[in-house]
Design a protein around this motif. Structure first.
Motif, PDB file in Angstrom:
ATOM      1  N   ARG A 116     -57.454  64.110  -1.424  1.00  0.00           N
ATOM      2  CA  ARG A 116     -57.683  63.909  -2.800  1.00  0.00           C
ATOM      3  C   ARG A 116     -56.378  64.201  -3.518  1.00  0.00           C
ATOM      4  O   ARG A 116     -56.250  64.081  -4.755  1.00  0.00           O
ATOM      5  CB  ARG A 116     -58.597  64.653  -3.387  1.00  0.00           C
ATOM      6  N   GLY A 117     -55.288  64.694  -2.750  1.00  0.00           N
ATOM      7  CA  GLY A 117     -54.045  64.785  -3.473  1.00  0.00           C
ATOM      8  C   GLY A 117     -54.019  66.216  -3.991  1.00  0.00           C
ATOM      9  O   GLY A 117     -52.911  66.444  -4.788  1.00  0.00           O
ATOM     10  N   TRP A 118     -54.690  67.220  -3.502  1.00  0.00           N
ATOM     11  CA  TRP A 118     -54.468  68.712  -3.922  1.00  0.00           C
ATOM     12  C   TRP A 118     -53.830  69.303  -2.838  1.00  0.00           C
ATOM     13  O   TRP A 118     -54.412  69.086  -1.537  1.00  0.00           O
ATOM     14  CB  TRP A 118     -55.900  69.229  -4.152  1.00  0.00           C
ATOM     15  N   ALA A 119     -53.138  70.226  -3.094  1.00  0.00           N
ATOM     16  CA  ALA A 119     -52.626  71.417  -1.962  1.00  0.00           C
ATOM     17  C   ALA A 119     -53.990  72.326  -1.688  1.00  0.00           C
ATOM     18  O   ALA A 119     -54.820  72.483  -2.553  1.00  0.00           O
ATOM     19  CB  ALA A 119     -51.439  72.142  -2.712  1.00  0.00           C
ATOM     20  N   VAL A 120     -53.684  73.105  -0.798  1.00  0.00           N
ATOM     21  CA  VAL A 120     -54.623  74.029  -0.133  1.00  0.00           C
ATOM     22  C   VAL A 120     -53.986  75.433   0.107  1.00  0.00           C
ATOM     23  O   VAL A 120     -53.024  75.320   1.139  1.00  0.00           O
ATOM     24  CB  VAL A 120     -55.681  73.320   0.845  1.00  0.00           C
ATOM     25  N   ALA A 121     -54.527  76.404  -0.178  1.00  0.00           N
ATOM     26  CA  ALA A 121     -53.913  77.822   0.075  1.00  0.00           C
ATOM     27  C   ALA A 121     -54.996  78.430   0.720  1.00  0.00           C
ATOM     28  O   ALA A 121     -56.018  78.624   0.046  1.00  0.00           O
ATOM     29  CB  ALA A 121     -53.287  78.525  -1.051  1.00  0.00           C
ATOM     30  N   MET A 122     -54.724  79.274   1.840  1.00  0.00           N
ATOM     31  CA  MET A 122     -55.635  79.898   2.708  1.00  0.00           C
ATOM     32  C   MET A 122     -55.089  81.072   3.039  1.00  0.00           C
ATOM     33  O   MET A 122     -54.400  81.347   3.817  1.00  0.00           O
ATOM     34  CB  MET A 122     -56.209  79.221   4.130  1.00  0.00           C
ATOM     35  N   PRO A 123     -55.708  82.368   2.063  1.00  0.00           N
ATOM     36  CA  PRO A 123     -55.171  83.479   2.418  1.00  0.00           C
ATOM     37  C   PRO A 123     -55.988  84.319   3.540  1.00  0.00           C
ATOM     38  O   PRO A 123     -57.145  84.191   3.895  1.00  0.00           O
ATOM     39  CB  PRO A 123     -55.380  84.460   1.209  1.00  0.00           C
ATOM     40  N   SER A 124     -55.319  85.373   4.318  1.00  0.00           N
ATOM     41  CA  SER A 124     -55.996  86.324   5.244  1.00  0.00           C
ATOM     42  C   SER A 124     -55.975  87.506   4.271  1.00  0.00           C
ATOM     43  O   SER A 124     -55.567  87.700   3.221  1.00  0.00           O
ATOM     44  CB  SER A 124     -55.141  86.561   6.350  1.00  0.00           C
ATOM     45  N   TYR A 125     -56.706  88.558   4.978  1.00  0.00           N
ATOM     46  CA  TYR A 125     -56.711  89.920   3.857  1.00  0.00           C
ATOM     47  C   TYR A 125     -57.126  90.876   5.001  1.00  0.00           C
ATOM     48  O   TYR A 125     -57.702  90.734   6.110  1.00  0.00           O
ATOM     49  CB  TYR A 125     -57.583  89.850   2.985  1.00  0.00           C
ATOM     50  N   ASP A 126     -56.665  92.258   4.521  1.00  0.00           N
ATOM     51  CA  ASP A 126     -57.333  93.325   5.587  1.00  0.00           C
ATOM     52  C   ASP A 126     -58.721  93.305   5.597  1.00  0.00           C
ATOM     53  O   ASP A 126     -59.387  92.996   4.664  1.00  0.00           O
ATOM     54  CB  ASP A 126     -56.810  94.725   4.853  1.00  0.00           C
ATOM     55  N   LEU A 127     -59.167  94.088   6.690  1.00  0.00           N
ATOM     56  CA  LEU A 127     -60.697  94.231   7.023  1.00  0.00           C
ATOM     57  C   LEU A 127     -61.093  95.581   6.700  1.00  0.00           C
ATOM     58  O   LEU A 127     -60.377  96.545   6.948  1.00  0.00           O
ATOM     59  CB  LEU A 127     -60.911  93.598   8.268  1.00  0.00           C
ATOM     60  N   CYS A 128     -62.527  95.583   6.476  1.00  0.00           N
ATOM     61  CA  CYS A 128     -63.303  96.912   6.626  1.00  0.00           C
ATOM     62  C   CYS A 128     -63.233  97.211   8.072  1.00  0.00           C
ATOM     63  O   CYS A 128     -63.240  96.296   9.016  1.00  0.00           O
ATOM     64  CB  CYS A 128     -64.584  96.582   6.042  1.00  0.00           C
ATOM     65  N   PRO A 129     -63.272  98.425   8.440  1.00  0.00           N
ATOM     66  CA  PRO A 129     -63.183  99.767   7.488  1.00  0.00           C
ATOM     67  C   PRO A 129     -61.823 100.316   7.152  1.00  0.00           C
ATOM     68  O   PRO A 129     -61.586 101.160   6.608  1.00  0.00           O
ATOM     69  CB  PRO A 129     -63.707 100.741   8.655  1.00  0.00           C
ATOM     70  N   GLN A 130     -60.895  99.456   7.592  1.00  0.00           N
ATOM     71  CA  GLN A 130     -59.471 100.077   7.431  1.00  0.00           C
ATOM     72  C   GLN A 130     -59.280 100.056   5.827  1.00  0.00           C
ATOM     73  O   GLN A 130     -58.408 100.819   5.131  1.00  0.00           O
ATOM     74  CB  GLN A 130     -58.341  98.736   7.883  1.00  0.00           C
ATOM     75  N   VAL A 131     -59.848  98.947   5.146  1.00  0.00           N
ATOM     76  CA  VAL A 131     -59.939  98.882   3.481  1.00  0.00           C
ATOM     77  C   VAL A 131     -61.201  98.669   3.166  1.00  0.00           C
ATOM     78  O   VAL A 131     -62.041  98.224   3.893  1.00  0.00           O
ATOM     79  CB  VAL A 131     -58.856  97.886   3.102  1.00  0.00           C
ATOM     80  N   PRO A 132     -61.601  99.253   1.926  1.00  0.00           N
ATOM     81  CA  PRO A 132     -62.841  99.090   1.535  1.00  0.00           C
ATOM     82  C   PRO A 132     -63.148  97.663   0.836  1.00  0.00           C
ATOM     83  O   PRO A 132     -62.108  97.008   0.536  1.00  0.00           O
ATOM     84  CB  PRO A 132     -63.052  99.871   0.250  1.00  0.00           C
ATOM     85  N   ILE A 133     -64.141  97.258   0.605  1.00  0.00           N
ATOM     86  CA  ILE A 133     -64.426  95.863   0.107  1.00  0.00           C
ATOM     87  C   ILE A 133     -63.475  95.446  -1.388  1.00  0.00           C
ATOM     88  O   ILE A 133     -62.920  94.714  -1.726  1.00  0.00           O
ATOM     89  CB  ILE A 133     -65.857  95.498  -0.221  1.00  0.00           C
ATOM     90  N   ALA A 134     -63.646  96.725  -2.098  1.00  0.00           N
ATOM     91  CA  ALA A 134     -62.832  96.696  -3.255  1.00  0.00           C
ATOM     92  C   ALA A 134     -61.327  96.396  -3.138  1.00  0.00           C
ATOM     93  O   ALA A 134     -60.491  95.816  -4.072  1.00  0.00           O
ATOM     94  CB  ALA A 134     -63.247  98.278  -4.151  1.00  0.00           C
ATOM     95  N   GLY A 135     -60.753  96.956  -2.084  1.00  0.00           N
ATOM     96  CA  GLY A 135     -59.467  96.651  -1.758  1.00  0.00           C
ATOM     97  C   GLY A 135     -59.043  95.494  -1.304  1.00  0.00           C
ATOM     98  O   GLY A 135     -58.134  94.905  -1.606  1.00  0.00           O
ATOM     99  N   ILE A 136     -60.182  94.868  -0.474  1.00  0.00           N
ATOM    100  CA  ILE A 136     -60.051  93.312  -0.351  1.00  0.00           C
ATOM    101  C   ILE A 136     -59.981  92.468  -1.474  1.00  0.00           C
ATOM    102  O   ILE A 136     -59.196  91.468  -1.616  1.00  0.00           O
ATOM    103  CB  ILE A 136     -61.034  92.901   0.611  1.00  0.00           C
ATOM    104  N   THR A 137     -60.897  92.793  -2.595  1.00  0.00           N
ATOM    105  CA  THR A 137     -60.970  91.919  -3.829  1.00  0.00           C
ATOM    106  C   THR A 137     -59.611  92.073  -4.355  1.00  0.00           C
ATOM    107  O   THR A 137     -59.098  91.078  -4.670  1.00  0.00           O
ATOM    108  CB  THR A 137     -62.148  92.502  -4.573  1.00  0.00           C
TER     109      THR A 137
END
Length: 263
Positions: free
Chosen positions: A91-112
């Motif tokens: 449809r002509g849109w770019a797409v970004a896909m991030p990774s992030y650190d996972l629990c329990p190394q970081v809390p969910i608030a840190g992932i946010t």
């Protein structure tokens, strides 16, 4: 624990064990086909997992879709989902896909906070409207991006749509699952990270997507968010938790139309 089975998706999907390897293979093949239009491993933070892939359409993009993966904040990374960029790209849109650190190394608030940082980084690198979507735990993170304290007003003004797919909108039930040994939620943390309790939100067009064949708790979670926010709720017939995301690869799907604002 009490709600382990309620939130166990794979146990109730035929052939569930084959999905991750299939996703990974399709994603790898997609990146290879895209060639130089796939910029992989762009750093948005200091950590090894704080990177994203950015896929470009053949022409100048009309906007950017950000897809946030799921896995109960415990599993997966961006490399499993590249093929889901096919719909927006067509449809002509770019797409970004991030990774992030996972629990329990970081809390969910840190992932946010990491995802908010990724959104800001993508916004600085792109032009035009931005739509945010995510699946399961990624649906939670997509919804959290409307928190007025997380992303800047300049970026918020560019938001075309936010579409959480099968989101977890109230994290309190997860305290009654075995996963919480790694998630580390107490009542205060669960409430603070639950989108249904977000009051100071950026304005954006929101639709909540969920498969009709999903576990009852995911139908509840989607409905709770739609009700709390007065948002559209779309229940997709004959789709379960693992294949409701397939519509992202289809440029003619209703989901892609919702993200890109195109019929």
């Amino acid at each position: 624990m009490e709600l382990d089975d309620a939130y166990a998706n794979a146990a109730h999907i035929a052939g569930a064990e084959a999905f991750p390897s299939r996703w990974a293979a399709e994603a790898r093949a997609f990146r290879e086909r895209l060639g130089p239009r796939a910029a992989c491993g762009i750093a948005y933070g200091a950590g090894e997992r704080q990177v994203y892939d950015l896929f470009q359409p053949e022409q100048d993009p009309s906007g950017t879709v950000i897809f946030i993966h799921g896995g109960y904040w415990l599993d997966f990374d961006r490399s499993f989902w590249s093929h889901l960029a096919g719909g927006p790209l067509a449809r002509g849109w770019a797409v970004a896909m991030p990774s992030y650190d996972l629990c329990p190394q970081v809390p969910i608030a840190g992932i946010t906070r990491q995802i908010a940082q990724a959104v800001q980084h993508v916004a600085a690198r792109t032009k035009g409207p931005i739509s945010i979507t995510g699946h399961s735990a990624g649906g939670h993170l997509a919804a959290r991006m409307l928190d007025a304290g997380l992303i800047s007003m300049d970026v918020a003004r560019r938001l075309a749509a936010v579409v959480p797919i099968s989101p977890i909108s109230d994290l309190r039930p997860l305290m009654r699952t075995s996963m919480n040994a790694d998630l580390g939620l107490d009542d205060a943390a669960a409430r603070a990270e639950s989108p249904i309790f977000m009051r100071d939100r950026h304005k954006a067009s929101v639709a909540v997507w969920v498969g009709a064949e999903e576990r009852p708790v995911f139908l509840d979670q989607a409905r709770w968010l739609a009700d709390a926010w007065g948002a559209e709720l779309v229940v997709v017939p004959e789709r379960h938790h693992f294949d409701v995301i397939d519509a992202l690869s289809d440029p003619d799907s209703r989901l892609i139309g919702r993200l890109t604002g195109l019929p």
